[in-house]
Design a protein around this motif. Structure first.
Motif, mmCIF file in Angstrom:
data_model
loop_
_atom_site.group_PDB
_atom_site.id
_atom_site.type_symbol
_atom_site.label_atom_id
_atom_site.label_comp_id
_atom_site.label_asym_id
_atom_site.label_seq_id
_atom_site.Cartn_x
_atom_site.Cartn_y
_atom_site.Cartn_z
ATOM 1 N N THR A 154 0.840 -1.182 0.000
ATOM 2 C CA THR A 154 0.000 0.000 0.000
ATOM 3 C C THR A 154 0.879 1.237 0.000
ATOM 4 O OG1 THR A 154 -1.650 1.258 1.260
ATOM 5 C CG2 THR A 154 -0.122 -0.079 2.525
ATOM 6 N N ALA A 155 0.292 2.341 -0.430
ATOM 7 C CA ALA A 155 1.012 3.617 -0.400
ATOM 8 C C ALA A 155 0.757 4.372 0.889
ATOM 9 C CB ALA A 155 0.595 4.487 -1.590
ATOM 10 N N ARG A 156 0.098 3.711 1.830
ATOM 11 C CA ARG A 156 -0.190 4.367 3.095
ATOM 12 C C ARG A 156 1.118 4.681 3.820
ATOM 13 N NH1 ARG A 156 -4.520 5.130 6.223
ATOM 14 N NH2 ARG A 156 -4.256 5.249 8.472
ATOM 15 N N GLY A 157 1.136 5.771 4.562
ATOM 16 C CA GLY A 157 2.353 6.203 5.223
ATOM 17 C C GLY A 157 2.972 7.356 4.457
ATOM 18 N N GLY A 158 4.148 7.723 4.843
ATOM 19 C CA GLY A 158 4.794 8.876 4.231
ATOM 20 C C GLY A 158 6.115 8.501 3.603
ATOM 21 N N LEU A 159 6.568 9.361 2.725
ATOM 22 C CA LEU A 159 7.846 9.179 2.055
ATOM 23 C C LEU A 159 8.723 10.379 2.404
ATOM 24 C CD1 LEU A 159 9.614 7.636 -0.046
ATOM 25 C CD2 LEU A 159 8.585 9.096 -1.785
ATOM 26 N N LEU A 160 9.925 10.110 2.897
ATOM 27 C CA LEU A 160 10.844 11.167 3.310
ATOM 28 C C LEU A 160 11.947 11.312 2.275
ATOM 29 C CD1 LEU A 160 11.622 13.153 5.591
ATOM 30 C CD2 LEU A 160 13.045 11.322 6.544
ATOM 31 N N LEU A 161 12.030 12.498 1.682
ATOM 32 C CA LEU A 161 13.107 12.818 0.746
ATOM 33 C C LEU A 161 14.210 13.532 1.525
ATOM 34 C CD1 LEU A 161 10.879 14.345 -2.096
ATOM 35 C CD2 LEU A 161 11.660 11.986 -1.917
ATOM 36 N N TYR A 162 15.433 13.028 1.418
ATOM 37 C CA TYR A 162 16.525 13.689 2.135
ATOM 38 C C TYR A 162 17.753 13.769 1.246
ATOM 39 C CZ TYR A 162 19.330 9.461 3.088
ATOM 40 O OH TYR A 162 20.122 8.358 2.981
ATOM 41 N N GLY A 163 18.610 14.712 1.565
ATOM 42 C CA GLY A 163 19.820 14.903 0.787
ATOM 43 C C GLY A 163 20.325 16.315 0.939
ATOM 44 N N PRO A 164 21.377 16.673 0.183
ATOM 45 C CA PRO A 164 21.954 18.017 0.289
ATOM 46 C C PRO A 164 20.945 19.083 -0.140
ATOM 47 C CG PRO A 164 23.368 16.543 -0.983
ATOM 48 C CD PRO A 164 22.074 15.837 -0.799
ATOM 49 N N PRO A 165 21.095 20.303 0.354
ATOM 50 C CA PRO A 165 20.176 21.376 -0.056
ATOM 51 C C PRO A 165 20.364 21.746 -1.523
ATOM 52 C CG PRO A 165 21.972 22.266 1.274
ATOM 53 C CD PRO A 165 22.103 20.774 1.337
ATOM 54 N N GLY A 166 19.259 22.183 -2.134
ATOM 55 C CA GLY A 166 19.332 22.677 -3.502
ATOM 56 C C GLY A 166 19.356 21.618 -4.565
ATOM 57 N N CYS A 167 19.008 20.362 -4.229
ATOM 58 C CA CYS A 167 19.094 19.267 -5.201
ATOM 59 C C CYS A 167 17.737 18.869 -5.770
ATOM 60 C CB CYS A 167 19.782 18.057 -4.578
ATOM 61 S SG CYS A 167 21.550 18.332 -4.275
ATOM 62 N N GLY A 168 16.684 19.640 -5.513
ATOM 63 C CA GLY A 168 15.421 19.427 -6.213
ATOM 64 C C GLY A 168 14.388 18.600 -5.481
ATOM 65 N N LYS A 169 14.454 18.538 -4.148
ATOM 66 C CA LYS A 169 13.467 17.739 -3.413
ATOM 67 C C LYS A 169 12.055 18.301 -3.586
ATOM 68 C CE LYS A 169 16.013 18.060 0.370
ATOM 69 N NZ LYS A 169 17.332 18.411 -0.175
ATOM 70 N N THR A 170 11.919 19.623 -3.538
ATOM 71 C CA THR A 170 10.595 20.241 -3.714
ATOM 72 C C THR A 170 10.086 20.024 -5.138
ATOM 73 O OG1 THR A 170 11.132 21.923 -2.050
ATOM 74 C CG2 THR A 170 9.293 22.393 -3.530
ATOM 75 N N PHE A 171 10.969 20.145 -6.113
ATOM 76 C CA PHE A 171 10.570 19.953 -7.510
ATOM 77 C C PHE A 171 10.097 18.517 -7.733
ATOM 78 C CE2 PHE A 171 11.488 19.229 -12.060
ATOM 79 C CZ PHE A 171 10.762 20.282 -12.601
ATOM 80 N N VAL A 263 1.519 11.917 1.944
ATOM 81 C CA VAL A 263 2.378 12.816 2.710
ATOM 82 C C VAL A 263 3.825 12.615 2.287
ATOM 83 C CG1 VAL A 263 3.053 13.581 5.005
ATOM 84 C CG2 VAL A 263 0.763 12.642 4.640
ATOM 85 N N LEU A 264 4.429 13.690 1.824
ATOM 86 C CA LEU A 264 5.852 13.701 1.489
ATOM 87 C C LEU A 264 6.549 14.691 2.405
ATOM 88 C CD1 LEU A 264 5.789 13.814 -2.435
ATOM 89 C CD2 LEU A 264 5.953 11.820 -0.962
ATOM 90 N N GLY A 265 7.733 14.339 2.856
ATOM 91 C CA GLY A 265 8.532 15.233 3.675
ATOM 92 C C GLY A 265 9.899 15.425 3.056
ATOM 93 N N ALA A 266 10.484 16.579 3.287
ATOM 94 C CA ALA A 266 11.828 16.858 2.782
ATOM 95 C C ALA A 266 12.670 17.407 3.915
ATOM 96 C CB ALA A 266 11.782 17.855 1.620
ATOM 97 N N THR A 267 13.914 16.954 3.987
ATOM 98 C CA THR A 267 14.814 17.428 5.028
ATOM 99 C C THR A 267 16.253 17.297 4.561
ATOM 100 O OG1 THR A 267 15.569 17.089 7.302
ATOM 101 C CG2 THR A 267 14.786 15.150 6.126
ATOM 102 N N ASN A 268 17.078 18.205 5.063
ATOM 103 C CA ASN A 268 18.519 18.092 4.846
ATOM 104 C C ASN A 268 19.191 17.349 5.994
ATOM 105 O OD1 ASN A 268 18.135 19.763 2.592
ATOM 106 N ND2 ASN A 268 18.505 21.612 3.770
#
Length: 403
Positions: A154-171, A263-268
């Motif tokens: 299932t796609a239930r739950g969240g996905l966390l995008l992480y990595g260096p700043p400025g690499c396109g997580k929001t895009f 739910v998607l999250g982004a963090t450095n």
């Protein structure tokens, strides 16, 4: 008032030996008996300053306080001569402070839901591995719910995008919403945190309610580490601890079903997240978004140079010279080269187009911003990867020992 000779002698003795506790207590008792409680209170206070737990002094202090309270008559009520009606007329046209709101009042404004993004994953240059991971872990189960159900996924739950700043997580998050044909809500720390007690939790709950009302919807939490900090580090900030608790409750659907809310999250700094946010049903999947690879760098450079005068361009040389540059760094390289060409054009009076030499010179001037991030991440990957969460990061660092 006639002074008692004995009391006068004792007061002189107290002045000569100010820290003589029995003497001061005796003098305080005599002053209290002589109906001089204020003076007795001063001596009693001095005794307690020398011996804070002296039982005799504490008992005397209680008697003196009661005597002083009984001896002080209540102030007579003064008739009010202030004209309240006139004062209200003078301030009637003054608006109430904008920041003062009753706790029962509705939020300042409803959350604005963005339109469905038109960008798709095909618009993300390169980064084929990231796209494949997104397809397998997130997009595939959403597009094929029946098939996913048969396999128990299932796609239930969240996905966390992480990595260096400025690499396109929001895009990438916008591209995911575009792939799903869903609305996109981006939440920053300023949309949640509030100076008033309880308002931060209320704002967060309202954001999730709005997303549920507009399902299907991608709810994107930018800089989620600022909202979901480790509660062990928030011992002196009850408000932030409550905000983390509210975020956990909303991810668990404690106040409503999250069906149709992705739910998607982004963090450095994923290592700063509260561990409870990484449990199943919350941000239980992580995706490392690295600096753009060679095809992605070529696409980004073409994008930022498409409306600028370019004479000749060795894109392969420029891509090779910008390894480990983030997307934001590449934009800065193009801007720096354009500024130099503009200055030269103004001096010569004719348009001087950009050349490979200009862009390579700008690339040497711009330092990649990803270096400090990888320096911090290396310690986590080597010494804090006890559960294997950062295996992908550790493998990348092993392949790129120069970082």
């Amino acid at each position: 008032m006639t002074e008692d000779p004995l009391l006068t002698s004792l007061l002189a003795a107290v002045a000569a030996a100010p820290d003589d506790v029995p003497l001061r207590l005796h003098v305080a008792e005599l002053l209290a008996a002589a109906r001089r409680p204020a003076e007795a209170l001063a001596h009693c206070s001095h005794v307690l300053a020398v011996e804070p737990g002296n039982a005799a002094a504490l008992a005397l202090l209680q008697r003196l306080t009661a005597a002083l309270s009984a001896a002080t008559p209540p102030a007579p009520a003064q008739p009010s001569t202030f004209d309240w009606a006139k004062a209200e007329e003078q301030v009637a046209d003054i608006a109430a402070p904008a920041f003062a709101q009753d706790a029962s009042s509705p939020p300042v404004e409803d959350v604005e839901i963005a339109r469905r993004p038109t960008v798709r994953l095909a618009d993300v240059g390169g980064m084929d591995e990231v796209k494949q991971r997104l397809e397998l872990a997130f997009l595939g189960p959403v597009r094929n719910p029946e098939l996913a159900r048969r396999f128990g996924t299932t796609a239930r739950g969240g996905l966390l995008l992480y990595g260096p700043p400025g690499c396109g997580k929001t895009f990438i998050a916008r591209a995911v919403a575009g792939e799903l044909g869903a609305k996109f809500v981006e939440i920053g720390i300023a949309d949640v945190l509030d100076m008033w007690v309880g308002r931060s939790e209320r704002n967060l709950a309202e954001l999730f309610r709005t997303a549920r009302r507009n399902a299907p919807c991608v709810l994107f939490l930018d800089e989620v580490d600022a909202l979901g900090q480790k509660r062990s580090n928030l011992t002196h900030s009850g408000s932030l601890r409550n905000t983390v608790n509210q975020l956990l409750a909303e991810l668990d659907s404690a106040t409503g079903a999250n069906d149709g809310v992705f739910v998607l999250g982004a963090t450095n700094h994923p290592w700063d997240l509260d561990s409870a946010l990484r449990r199943p049903g919350r941000f239980d999947r992580m995706l490392l978004v690295l600096p753009p690879d060679a095809p992605a760098r070529a696409a980004i450079l073409r994008h930022h140079l498409r409306d600028r005068p370019v004479a000749e361009l060795d894109l392969a040389a420029l891509v090779k010279a910008t390894e480990h540059y983030s997307g934001a760094d590449l934009a800065h390289v193009c801007d720096t080269a354009a500024e130099r060409a503009l200055a030269l054009s103004m001096r010569s009076g004719t348009v001087q187009p950009l050349t490979t030499r200009d862009l390579l010179g700008a690339a040497r001037e711009v330092t990649p911003s990803t270096g400090p991030w990888f320096a911090a991440a290396r310690n986590v990957a080597l010494f804090g990867n006890t559960d294997g969460s950062y295996d992908e990061l550790a493998a990348y660092l092993k392949r790129n020992r120069s970082l």
